[in-house]
Design an enzyme around this catalytic site. Structure first.
Site, short mmCIF file in Angstrom:
data_model
loop_
_atom_site.label_atom_id
_atom_site.label_comp_id
_atom_site.label_asym_id
_atom_site.label_seq_id
_atom_site.Cartn_x
_atom_site.Cartn_y
_atom_site.Cartn_z
N HIS A 127 0.81 -1.23 0.00
CA HIS A 127 0.00 0.00 0.00
C HIS A 127 0.84 1.28 0.00
O HIS A 127 0.29 2.36 -0.25
CB HIS A 127 -0.92 0.04 1.22
CG HIS A 127 -1.94 -1.06 1.26
ND1 HIS A 127 -2.82 -1.28 0.24
CD2 HIS A 127 -2.21 -2.01 2.21
CE1 HIS A 127 -3.61 -2.31 0.56
NE2 HIS A 127 -3.24 -2.77 1.74
N ASP A 163 -3.57 -10.74 -1.45
CA ASP A 163 -3.98 -10.12 -0.19
C ASP A 163 -5.47 -9.77 -0.27
O ASP A 163 -6.00 -9.52 -1.35
CB ASP A 163 -3.15 -8.84 -0.01
CG ASP A 163 -3.19 -8.24 1.38
OD1 ASP A 163 -2.21 -8.43 2.13
OD2 ASP A 163 -4.18 -7.55 1.71
N HIS A 165 -6.79 -7.10 0.59
CA HIS A 165 -6.91 -5.69 0.19
C HIS A 165 -6.33 -5.49 -1.21
O HIS A 165 -5.37 -6.17 -1.60
CB HIS A 165 -6.15 -4.80 1.18
CG HIS A 165 -6.63 -4.89 2.59
ND1 HIS A 165 -6.04 -5.71 3.53
CD2 HIS A 165 -7.67 -4.28 3.21
CE1 HIS A 165 -6.70 -5.59 4.68
NE2 HIS A 165 -7.68 -4.73 4.52
N ASP A 252 -4.69 -12.20 4.88
CA ASP A 252 -5.84 -11.61 5.55
C ASP A 252 -7.15 -11.94 4.84
O ASP A 252 -8.22 -11.46 5.22
CB ASP A 252 -5.67 -10.09 5.73
CG ASP A 252 -5.02 -9.42 4.54
OD1 ASP A 252 -4.87 -10.06 3.48
OD2 ASP A 252 -4.64 -8.23 4.67
#
Ligand SMILES: [Zn+2]
Length: 388
Positions: A127, A163, A165, A252
Site C-alpha cells: 500500500h 492479499d 486488500h 488476511d
C-alpha cells in the site's frame, strides 16, 4: 536453488503492541516452519537495509526525509505518518529499509541466477505510496524490487496480489507501464479499505490493459475464489509471457482474519501458492519471487499459511493432516494461553472448485465476467469464451 530471506532484525518493523500488524506473526511462522523441518539445511539469507538510491526508485526524497525525521519530530500527516494505521515508531526508516532490503535480496538472488525462486515473508508492503505511508506500509518493497528487476534484465514481470486488500500502491507505481502486469484479487472495494480495485481500473496510456482487478464479494470461500483466479490469471499470463512472477501473499483473506471478510482457509492459501508455483513453471521459466503481506490472525492463521508458503517455495509441500508440533504448541500456549491453538496444518475445508463455464450464476461469476470483459479484449482474448 531456492532462497529464503530471514533475519530476526526484520522483527524491528513493529508498529506497536496494540497495532494489528504485529511482527510476532513472522517469528511464529519461522518457528513453526523450523519445527516441521521445512527449513532443514536451508541457509537463511540475511538482508541489509536498502540504500537511499534504491528507495528513490519509488519514493520521493522529501518522504524519505520525513520518515527519517518522524521519530524525533512526531506526526507528519501530510506524509501519512502518525495516524492510527501508520504510527511513528522508533527507527522506522531503518526498520522499513531493512524490509525493502529483504525483498531486494530475494529479487537479486533470482536475477543473478543463484536461485530460481526466493521468498521474503517480511515483505509485501503493497500500500505504500511514493510520498506517503498507507495501510501499515512505510516503503513499498514490492514496487522497489520490481523497479530494480526492470533495470536488471527483466522486461515483463507479472505481479500477482492475493492479499484481501487491493494492491493499490504497486498498481499505482506501474499504472502506465506495460512491462508490469499487475493482477489483484481482493474483497470488493465497496466493502473494504482502500476502496479501489474495480474491474474498470485497467492502466493508463501504454499500460492500458496491464492493471487487472477482480473484486470479490464478502464471504467468498476457497472454491469460488479459486474459480475466479483460474478464470482470469492463467489466460493473461499465457498472453503476457512473463519472465518472472512476483506474488504478494497476504493471508488476511482467511475467514478468521479480524480486519476483513473473505472466507478462505489455510488449505485455500496452500492451493494458491502451489498454483503460483505451477504458473511460474508454465509461463515464467520457473522464476518466482514470493513476498508476504497482510495477515492479522497472528497465531491460528499466519504461521500455518506462511509455513505452507515456505514449503511450497522449497518444494517441501506439507500434507494438510500434518500435526502441529507439540514444541510450537507449548511455546505459543505460553504466550497466548486463551487462544485455541490449531492441531493440524489444515482447516479441513474443501478446496475443489468448478471451473468457470461462461455462465453467471452468482455474484462471483458476475465479477469474473466483468473483469474478463474489461481486460481480455485488450490482450486478444475472448471474454465470454471459457476456453480463453
Ligand atoms: Zn491486506
Amino acid at each position: 536453488m531456492r532462497s529464503v530471506v530471514w533475519d530476526k532484525a526484520l522483527l524491528a518493523y513493529d508498529l506497536g503492541e496494540t497495532h494489528p500488524f504485529n511482527p510476532v506473526r513472522l517469528a511464529l511462522t519461522i518457528k513453526l516452519a523450523t519445527e516441521l523441518g521445512v527449513l532443514e539445511d536451508v541457509e537463511l539469507l540475511v538482508p541489509g537495509a536498502a540504500g537511499e538510491d534504491e528507495l528513490l526508485r519509488v519514493h520521493a526524497k522529501g518522504y524519505l526525509d520525513a520518515v527519517r525525521d518522524a521519530p524525533g519530530l512526531g506526526a507528519d500527516l501530510a506524509h501519512g505518518l502518525g495516524t492510527d494505521d501508520n504510527p511513528v515508531f522508533p527507527d522506522m526508516h531503518e526498520a522499513s529499509s531493512l524490509v525493502v532490503g529483504g525483498t531486494l535480496l530475494a529479487a537479486k538472488q533470482i536475477a543473478s541466477g543463484a536461485a530460481e525462486r526466493a521468498v521474503n515473508i517480511a515483505g509485501g508492503l503493497h500500500h505504500a505510496m511514493p510520498d506517503r505511508a498507507s495501510g501499515f506500509c512505510v516503503y513499498n518493497d514490492c514496487a522497489i524490487a520490481i523497479s530494480w528487476l526492470l533495470d536488471n534484465g527483466f522486461d515483463r514481470i507479472a505481479y500477482l496480489d492475493t492479499d484481501v486488500h487491493h494492491g493499490d500502491g504497486v498498481q499505482a507505481a506501474f499504472y502506465g507501464d506495460p512491462r508490469v502486469l499487475t493482477i489483484s484479487l481482493h474483497q470488493h472495494p465497496r466493502t473494504l479499505w482502500p476502496g479501489t480495485g474495480y474491474a474498470r481500473e485497467l492502466g493508463a496510456g501504454k499500460g492500458n490493459g496491464y492493471a487487472v482487478n477482480l473484486p470479490l464479494p464478502p464471504g467468498t470461500q476457497d472454491p469460488a475464489w479459486l474459480r475466479a483466479w483460474h478464470a482470469v490469471v492463467p489466460s493473461l499470463l499465457e498472453q503476457f509471457e512473463p519472465q518472472l512472477i512476483v506474488s504478494q501473499c497476504g493471508v488476511d483473506s482467511h475467514a478468521e482474519d479480524p480486519l476483513a471478510d473473505l472466507s478462505l482457509s489455510v488449505d485455500g492459501h496452500a492451493a494458491i501458492y502451489r498454483n503460483v508455483r505451477e504458473l511460474a513453471r508454465r509461463y515464467a521459466g520457473g522464476k518466482w519471487l514470493a513476498i508476504g503481506g497482510g495477515g492479522y490472525q497472528l497465531v491460528r492463521v499466519v504461521p500455518r499459511s506462511w509455513t505452507h508458503l515456505l514449503a511450497t517455495v522449497l518444494d517441501r509441500d506439507i500434507p494438510g493432516d500434518t500435526a502441529i508440533p507439540e514444541g510450537w504448541r507449548d511455546f505459543v500456549g505460553g504466550l497466548a494461553p486463551r487462544i485455541e491453538l490449531p492441531k493440524a496444518m489444515s482447516d479441513r475445508t474443501d478446496t475443489d472448485f468448478l471451473a468457470w463455464g461462461g455462465d453467471v450464476s452468482d455474484p462471483t461469476d458476475a465479477s469474473i465476467l466483468a473483469t474478463r470483459r474489461a481486460v481480455f479484449p485488450l490482450h486478444g482474448l475472448e471474454p465470454d469464451d471459457p476456453r480463453d
